[in-house]
Design a protein around this motif. Structure first.
Motif, PDB file in Angstrom:
ATOM      1  N   ALA A 192      38.479  48.098  38.586  1.00 52.08           N
ATOM      2  CA  ALA A 192      37.948  48.216  37.223  1.00 52.08           C
ATOM      3  C   ALA A 192      37.105  49.476  37.089  1.00 52.08           C
ATOM      4  CB  ALA A 192      37.119  46.983  36.880  1.00 52.08           C
ATOM      5  N   ALA A 193      36.316  49.777  38.111  1.00 52.66           N
ATOM      6  CA  ALA A 193      35.419  50.931  38.059  1.00 52.66           C
ATOM      7  C   ALA A 193      36.197  52.236  38.141  1.00 52.66           C
ATOM      8  CB  ALA A 193      34.409  50.854  39.196  1.00 52.66           C
ATOM      9  N   ILE A 194      37.320  52.197  38.883  1.00 58.11           N
ATOM     10  CA  ILE A 194      38.095  53.439  39.084  1.00 58.11           C
ATOM     11  C   ILE A 194      38.998  53.753  37.887  1.00 58.11           C
ATOM     12  CG2 ILE A 194      39.954  54.445  40.499  1.00 58.11           C
ATOM     13  CD1 ILE A 194      38.619  52.998  42.900  1.00 58.11           C
ATOM     14  N   LEU A 195      39.543  52.707  37.256  1.00 56.09           N
ATOM     15  CA  LEU A 195      40.527  52.908  36.174  1.00 56.09           C
ATOM     16  C   LEU A 195      40.059  53.863  35.064  1.00 56.09           C
ATOM     17  CD1 LEU A 195      42.220  49.409  35.844  1.00 56.09           C
ATOM     18  CD2 LEU A 195      43.377  51.597  36.244  1.00 56.09           C
ATOM     19  N   PRO A 196      38.809  53.780  34.581  1.00 55.92           N
ATOM     20  CA  PRO A 196      38.402  54.697  33.490  1.00 55.92           C
ATOM     21  C   PRO A 196      38.519  56.174  33.858  1.00 55.92           C
ATOM     22  CG  PRO A 196      36.841  52.912  33.686  1.00 55.92           C
ATOM     23  CD  PRO A 196      37.751  52.805  34.880  1.00 55.92           C
ATOM     24  N   ALA A 254      38.762  45.383  30.889  1.00 54.49           N
ATOM     25  CA  ALA A 254      39.347  44.035  30.983  1.00 54.49           C
ATOM     26  C   ALA A 254      39.297  43.541  32.431  1.00 54.49           C
ATOM     27  CB  ALA A 254      40.780  44.058  30.466  1.00 54.49           C
ATOM     28  N   ALA A 255      39.565  44.466  33.371  1.00 60.98           N
ATOM     29  CA  ALA A 255      39.572  44.075  34.788  1.00 60.98           C
ATOM     30  C   ALA A 255      38.197  43.616  35.249  1.00 60.98           C
ATOM     31  CB  ALA A 255      40.059  45.238  35.640  1.00 60.98           C
ATOM     32  N   SER A 256      37.139  44.241  34.688  1.00 60.17           N
ATOM     33  CA  SER A 256      35.786  43.837  35.112  1.00 60.17           C
ATOM     34  C   SER A 256      35.477  42.408  34.653  1.00 60.17           C
ATOM     35  CB  SER A 256      34.738  44.823  34.591  1.00 60.17           C
ATOM     36  OG  SER A 256      34.615  44.704  33.177  1.00 60.17           O
ATOM     37  N   LEU A 257      35.986  42.089  33.432  1.00 60.27           N
ATOM     38  CA  LEU A 257      35.789  40.709  32.946  1.00 60.27           C
ATOM     39  C   LEU A 257      36.564  39.735  33.839  1.00 60.27           C
ATOM     40  CD1 LEU A 257      34.581  38.908  30.684  1.00 60.27           C
ATOM     41  CD2 LEU A 257      36.728  39.193  29.442  1.00 60.27           C
ATOM     42  N   PHE A 258      37.773  40.142  34.191  1.00 62.96           N
ATOM     43  CA  PHE A 258      38.618  39.317  35.064  1.00 62.96           C
ATOM     44  C   PHE A 258      37.940  39.143  36.434  1.00 62.96           C
ATOM     45  CE2 PHE A 258      42.453  39.009  37.912  1.00 62.96           C
ATOM     46  CZ  PHE A 258      42.825  37.723  37.503  1.00 62.96           C
ATOM     47  N   ALA A 259      37.348  40.248  36.940  1.00 64.87           N
ATOM     48  CA  ALA A 259      36.633  40.185  38.226  1.00 64.87           C
ATOM     49  C   ALA A 259      35.477  39.179  38.140  1.00 64.87           C
ATOM     50  CB  ALA A 259      36.112  41.568  38.609  1.00 64.87           C
ATOM     51  N   TYR A 260      34.809  39.228  36.986  1.00 68.35           N
ATOM     52  CA  TYR A 260      33.696  38.287  36.778  1.00 68.35           C
ATOM     53  C   TYR A 260      34.198  36.843  36.821  1.00 68.35           C
ATOM     54  CZ  TYR A 260      30.434  35.422  34.072  1.00 68.35           C
ATOM     55  OH  TYR A 260      29.625  34.411  33.630  1.00 68.35           O
ATOM     56  N   LEU A 261      35.304  36.587  36.105  1.00 64.81           N
ATOM     57  CA  LEU A 261      35.826  35.208  36.035  1.00 64.81           C
ATOM     58  C   LEU A 261      36.306  34.735  37.401  1.00 64.81           C
ATOM     59  CD1 LEU A 261      37.772  35.476  32.643  1.00 64.81           C
ATOM     60  CD2 LEU A 261      35.583  34.308  33.081  1.00 64.81           C
ATOM     61  N   VAL A 262      36.984  35.644  38.146  1.00 67.41           N
ATOM     62  CA  VAL A 262      37.455  35.293  39.497  1.00 67.41           C
ATOM     63  C   VAL A 262      36.253  35.004  40.395  1.00 67.41           C
ATOM     64  CG1 VAL A 262      38.637  36.167  41.566  1.00 67.41           C
ATOM     65  CG2 VAL A 262      39.626  36.559  39.306  1.00 67.41           C
TER      66      VAL A 262
END
Lengths: 196, 656
Positions: free
Chosen positions: A11-15, A180-188
């Motif tokens: 998530a951090a790298i994608l931007p 979106a991936a950071s939110l997903f990381a949070y949920l996981v």
């Protein structure tokens, strides 16, 4: 390393994709332009879709008194720094932090992105409404107010003889996917935290 | 009851008879409803592109016109040998040197035979060459800009007619003289022509990269008239063939005196052999004086250089390089089929075509089957080189093109028709009338190893009643025939500029993708260019004033100029700052003794103005460029000869 942290790392790298691909594209179609005029907005610059497009957009727009699209605007310095800093924060969180920090990063990115979009809107509004009082052509709305030539923030809009399209490009999708991936990381992370 | 049935049948049969009669009438006449079928074949819907470009020479207009096929629509007239006020060609300072010659500025010529550059015997769409007949010149037109970019004058030549045909890798463009003249020119009695006048055949090398032309050598031939020429193809690559007339070497009442011999010659020239001879130091350098004019796309300017010598070759010094093939009745057209085997020589005073065989020619040379010689050049026995004869009832055969399917198409001037015949069997397959008096004909690629045999264009000298009359002068015209079937079909008439002498055609895709849209401002190296409004200025140098001016929709910069004096020579150097396709600007100045300028995006052009009266004089944009074109104007203040009005220039000053 935990699965959620790996997702956060991603998530951090994608931007950073914003440094490789354009963020946005504005296209202007008119009968006299069988090849439409177009402009890419990058994280740090404007660029032509076809050679000389920005020059020709400026030439068109000066009839109604719009400003020349500047070679550089302050945002082009702030935005890249912002992305680099948030990526750095994201990386630190991915390596050190727990899942609650992922949510923090998600919110941070949402706030910053919204601020960026708002800033873009303000610039567009100024560009489309703050017209040269000595403009060659003056158009008014049916209610008598001065007509604005603001391109749409998102979507398609008719402006005089032009049809303007404004849509995100690959860079924006990288940013969106990262958020979106950071939110997903949070949920996981939350799920695995609850399990034991 | 029976009667009723009977009468009904009778009525029906009458109806059927009438109807069928009607039908048969329709299909025979090919008029009415069926004619629309022909119209469809040439219809190119609005916004759609033609399949072929046709470059049709302007003959005595000196220009080259660009048409679309099959529509016959005119797209552009490219100025080549004549001044053209529309485009300022030959009027602006940049292109004036293009028309420089050893005789000074010659602003006209007679342009005859365009030929497209080739690679491996196939047209490549890079350049097109065309000859100027009157003051012998060869021009090269760049097909990315459709502009004339080079003109080379041919010394020791007159009536540059057997030109400008290219060899199969564009190694050479040839320029053969129609009129023999004293070489070098000198004062001598005309009646002493015979044996003293000479004919030069010039081989102009073409740089494969830039297309730059240079006369590599001139073959100095006996004093006949060299009429038309054609390079060998495929197996005959390395040879060039020239038809001759006036082998009688007469100089007066030519229509009689040059038509006495039953056979003239086709001169077969082995240019590879001569090239080798020249490369090894052969030939004689001869003093000469001729202009070489080159237009540079980077500086947007032409320069003219006078060349002082030319390499000449005596054919007798290169044994085996030149032979004469006897050909009946003053042959005019000289055409080689796509395989390179057949050399067609059309005896313009006969009804039959003479076809020579390249293989038989080589064989005759090998076995030295010669009938004699002319000025030391071997003449091959007519029977030993003849491949066949096309016997037909046509009169005055002129030119032949090929469809790539084993068929040839020959024009007949006197009987005004195109005749289709088969190579090898020499049988006539079809004939179609022309309206009227056809000269050359053209099949796109028909002059190469790969013809695109879909259409043939016939170029007619006379039209009489084919169009609305326009006084004593009526248009000359082209006619388009569909040759995709066994029989030819006339599809379209269309008017042409000047004399549509000959033409070259190419598939549109070969050219349109390479067509330039703008000149990049960054690449503009014109010494007087102003690449932004910030660079505009006015500079005085004695009585000469240089105005560095720019144009952009919809103003000139500067648009107010003061301090010009009567008697000054004022140069307007105008740069078009636009970088958008199809946005030229024009400019003209009241009283300027020249034409307007028409400046393409990113280009700089210059005209001169010498004010003769005091006053405030306007200039304006001549090409409708924008909604505010009519406002695109400016003023020049002209003071007295000795006035001390300061030099000043501005844009938008008073409004601030």
């Amino acid at each position: 390393m935990k699965k959620s942290n790996i997702i956060m790392l991603l998530a951090a790298i994608l931007p950073l994709g914003l440094f490789l691909f354009p963020l946005w594209k504005i296209t202007l179609e008119a009968p006299q332009y069988p090849t439409p005029l177009g402009m890419y907005i990058h994280i740090n610059d404007f660029s032509d879709v076809n050679p000389h497009d920005i020059k020709n957009i400026n030439l068109m727009n000066h009839y109604v008194g719009m400003k020349y699209i500047p070679d550089a605007i302050p945002e082009f310095k702030i935005f890249p720094a912002g992305i680099l800093i948030t990526t750095l924060i994201g990386l630190i969180i991915a390596f050190k932090g727990n899942y609650k920090w992922f949510l923090f990063w998600f919110i941070l990115m949402m706030v910053l992105s919204s601020a960026g979009l708002y800033d873009f809107y303000i610039w567009e509004h100024d560009y489309g409404h703050n017209l040269d009082p000595k403009a060659i052509m003056k158009f008014t709305n049916p209610d008598g107010s001065q007509m604005g030539f603001q391109p749409p923030l998102f979507g398609t809009k008719d402006i005089l003889n032009f049809r303007a399209h404004s849509y995100p490009r690959l860079g924006a999708y990288f940013l969106g996917l990262g958020i979106a991936a950071s939110l997903f990381a949070y949920l996981v992370g939350k799920k695995t935290h609850k399990k034991p | 009851m029976k009667n009723i049935i009977k009468s009904t049948i009778a009525m029906l049969s009458v109806l059927v008879a009438f109807t069928s009669c009607n039908n048969s009438e329709k299909s025979d006449s090919k008029s009415g409803a069926l004619a629309s079928n022909v119209a469809e074949k040439v219809y190119v819907a609005p916004g759609e592109h033609d399949e072929f470009y046709a470059f049709i020479s302007g003959g005595f207009s000196g220009q080259l016109s660009v048409y679309g096929l099959p529509s016959g629509r005119l797209f552009k007239v490219i100025p080549v040998f004549s001044q053209d006020a529309e485009k300022a060609y030959g009027y602006n300072e940049e292109t004036k040197p293009m028309l420089n010659t050893s005789h000074g500025f010659v602003p006209w010529d007679d342009s005859h035979h365009p030929d497209i550059s080739q690679t491996a015997g196939e047209i490549d769409g890079r350049w097109i060459f065309i000859n100027g007949n009157n003051t012998p010149r060869i021009a090269k037109i760049d097909l990315s800009t459709f502009e004339t970019t080079e003109i080379i004058e041919i010394p020791n030549s007159a009536g540059n007619h057997s030109s400008s045909f290219v060899t199969e890798n564009t190694e050479y463009v040839v320029a053969g003289t129609r009129f023999s003249v004293p070489i070098p020119q000198r004062d001598m009695p005309i009646k002493d022509y015979k044996g003293n006048f000479k004919g030069s055949l010039s081989f102009i090398s073409v740089d494969p990269e830039h297309g730059h032309m240079d006369i590599k050598f001139q073959l100095i031939m006996p004093g006949f008239d060299y009429d038309l020429s054609h390079p060998g193809r495929g197996k005959s690559h390395g040879w060039f063939f020239f038809t001759t007339y006036n082998t009688e070497e007469a100089s007066t009442l030519m229509e009689v005196n040059a038509s006495q011999n039953d056979k003239d010659f086709i001169a077969a020239v082995n240019w590879k052999k001569i090239e080798e001879y020249v490369n090894n130091g052969g030939g004689t350098m001869m003093p000469a004086n001729y202009a070489h004019n080159v237009y540079d796309e980077s500086t947007h300017m032409a320069t003219s250089t006078m060349k002082k010598e030319v390499l000449t070759v005596n054919p007798l010094d290169v044994p085996g390089a030149v032979y004469f093939l006897p050909t009946p009745k003053s042959p005019h057209g000289c055409d080689v089929d796509p395989t390179g085997e057949y050399i067609i020589g059309n005896g313009k005073l006969s009804s039959a075509l003479t076809v020579h065989s390249f293989t038989k020619m080589l064989d005759a040379i090998e076995n030295e089957k010669f009938a004699g010689d002319a000025y030391g050049i071997p003449i091959i026995n007519f029977e030993d080189v003849l491949a066949g004869t096309v016997e037909s009832s046509g009169l005055g055969p002129l030119h032949t093109e090929f469809d790539g399917k084993g068929n040839a198409y020959t024009t007949f001037f006197i009987s005004s028709e195109v005749v289709k015949w088969k190579l090898g069997t020499w049988e006539v397959i079809d004939r179609q009338p022309c309206y009227y008096s056809v000269g050359h004909l053209m099949i796109p690629g028909g002059n190469s190893r790969k013809p695109f045999g879909k259409y043939v264009v016939a170029m007619n000298k006379i039209t009489k009643d084919r169009y609305l009359p326009t006084g004593p002068e009526v248009t000359q015209s082209a006619q388009l025939y569909d040759i995709s079937g066994e029989k030819m079909e006339l599809l379209l008439d269309f008017p042409t500029i000047g004399e549509p002498h000959y033409a070259a055609g190419a598939p549109a895709d070969l050219i349109k993708a390479r067509s330039k849209k703008i000149f990049n401002l960054e690449d503009n190296n014109h010494p007087y260019a102003a690449k932004s409004e910030g660079e505009t200025k006015v500079v005085r140098d004695g009585n000469t004033v240089h105005i560095y001016m720019t144009t952009i929709r919809s103003h000139f910069s500067p648009d107010n100029i003061e301090g010009i004096r009567v008697g000054d020579k004022v140069y307007f150097h105008v740069t078009n700052l636009e970088q958008d396709y199809d946005v030229p600007h024009g400019i003209s100045m009241i009283g300027a003794n020249t034409s307007e300028l028409l400046i393409m995006p990113g280009q700089t052009e210059t005209f001169t103005w010498e004010p003769k009266q005091e006053g405030v004089w306007p200039f304006y944009c001549t090409d409708f460029c924008s909604a505010l074109h009519q406002e695109m104007q400016g003023y020049v203040r002209v003071s007295a000869k000795n006035a001390n009005t300061p030099l000043k220039w501005s844009l938008g000053e008073d409004i601030e």
